[in-house]
Design an enzyme around this catalytic site. Structure first.
Site, short mmCIF file in Angstrom:
data_model
loop_
_atom_site.label_atom_id
_atom_site.label_comp_id
_atom_site.label_asym_id
_atom_site.label_seq_id
_atom_site.Cartn_x
_atom_site.Cartn_y
_atom_site.Cartn_z
N THR A 140 0.79 -1.20 0.15
CA THR A 140 -0.13 0.00 0.11
C THR A 140 0.87 1.36 0.04
OG1 THR A 140 -0.05 0.25 2.37
CG2 THR A 140 -1.80 -1.22 1.43
N ARG A 141 0.28 2.39 0.03
CA ARG A 141 1.01 3.72 0.22
C ARG A 141 1.21 4.01 1.75
NH1 ARG A 141 -0.04 9.05 -0.38
NH2 ARG A 141 -2.21 8.62 -0.33
N LYS A 142 0.82 3.10 2.55
CA LYS A 142 1.28 3.29 4.21
C LYS A 142 2.63 3.18 4.41
CE LYS A 142 -3.57 2.37 5.49
NZ LYS A 142 -4.56 1.50 6.21
N THR A 143 3.57 3.97 3.81
CA THR A 143 4.98 3.64 3.67
C THR A 143 5.53 4.89 4.56
OG1 THR A 143 5.45 4.94 1.75
CG2 THR A 143 5.27 2.52 1.56
#
Length: 293
Positions: A140-143
């Protein structure tokens, strides 16, 4: 096969410079102590996992005036079963003592984190394949801000899809976008007006009816968010049958999925399973760098 390093953009090396500047913003007092005497150090792998992040490790030491010789390939597994002392030689680093110690912690942190992401990605991919899933496992873009490139790289080395790289890579219309615009249909139409033919549009939905609206509006990807395992299987089969031959779309499932609960969601009417659990809060792979005596 090309090296994963060939994916990296021109901007990645200045990121390494910034990491080093953060770690040593002024004087290197310990570097004064050891000086420029030539030394050789060994990189040891001390826990099992997938090796990922070699380009970043290399560049840290290049900028510190050192050279790295690898004894293990990117994407290979650290296997400690045959090691009597619980560690395996992964690489040899040579250069001035000050340079070795200047780069040590930045290089180890990056390699450990990237390898941890790759290891967890590989574990979940293997579990899904064992359960019969033929689709894509995506992150995901939860980086971590400032560290996204490394984490996305680790996902790829571990066999997962990185999903969208950033807000410019794909239009993802989530509940907040839809509520703000007024409806799924209006939100998709607005996105299509500016995104052009080359950018895919994904819509997050909470029900089968919302999925139908998104597909009818022209969404390329429909995300079934926070469905139950049985709910996913029923909705995915129904949607694929109802729209067969009428609209092409991909189905994605997301929402709280982890290694320990993803199996009930396995369904080959689902094209993508996405989860932040392959990169958020994953254990690091343990490495150490020791100067040879």
């Amino acid at each position: 096969m090309s090296s994963y390093a060939h994916l990296l953009p021109p901007s990645w090396k200045p990121q390494v410079t910034a990491w080093l500047a953060e770690d040593t913003p002024s004087f290197d007092y310990a570097g004064f102590v050891v000086g420029e005497a030539p030394r050789t150090a060994t990189l040891w792998g001390k826990s099992e996992g997938i090796i990922a992040g070699r380009p970043f490790f290399d560049e840290v030491f290049t900028q510190c005036g050192c050279a790295v010789e690898w004894h293990a390939e990117e994407g290979s597994r650290i296997d400690l079963s045959a090691s009597p002392d619980g560690k395996i030689k992964i690489a040899t680093v040579t250069g001035p003592a000050r340079g070795l110690l200047l780069g040590e912690r930045v290089a180890l942190n990056t390699l450990a984190r990237c390898s941890g992401v790759a290891t967890q990605s590989e574990r979940v991919v293997a579990k899904l394949r064992k359960a019969g899933y033929r689709g894509v496992l995506a992150g995901t873009r939860k980086t971590t801000p400032g560290f996204r490139l490394v984490e996305k790289y680790g996902m790829l080395v571990g066999g997962a899809d990185g999903h969208r790289m950033d807000l410019s890579a794909m239009v993802m219309l989530k509940d907040n976008h839809v509520w703000s615009r007024g409806s799924i249909t209006e939100a998709v139409a607005a996105a299509k007006a500016v995104a052009g033919f080359s950018v895919k549009i994904e819509v997050e939905v909470q029900s089968e009816a919302e999925a139908d609206e998104a597909i009818a509006a022209g969404a390329d990807v429909v995300m079934l968010d926070n469905f139950t395992g049985d709910g996913v299987k029923i909705a995915a089969r129904s949607l694929k049958q109802r729209w067969a031959g009428k609209k092409h779309f991909l189905l994605e499932v997301s929402g709280g999925l982890r290694e320990d609960n993803v199996e009930p969601y396995v369904c080959n009417d689902v094209d993508i399973i996405s989860t932040s659990s392959i990169h958020q809060g994953v254990p690091h792979v343990d490495f150490s760098l020791k100067i040879n005596h």
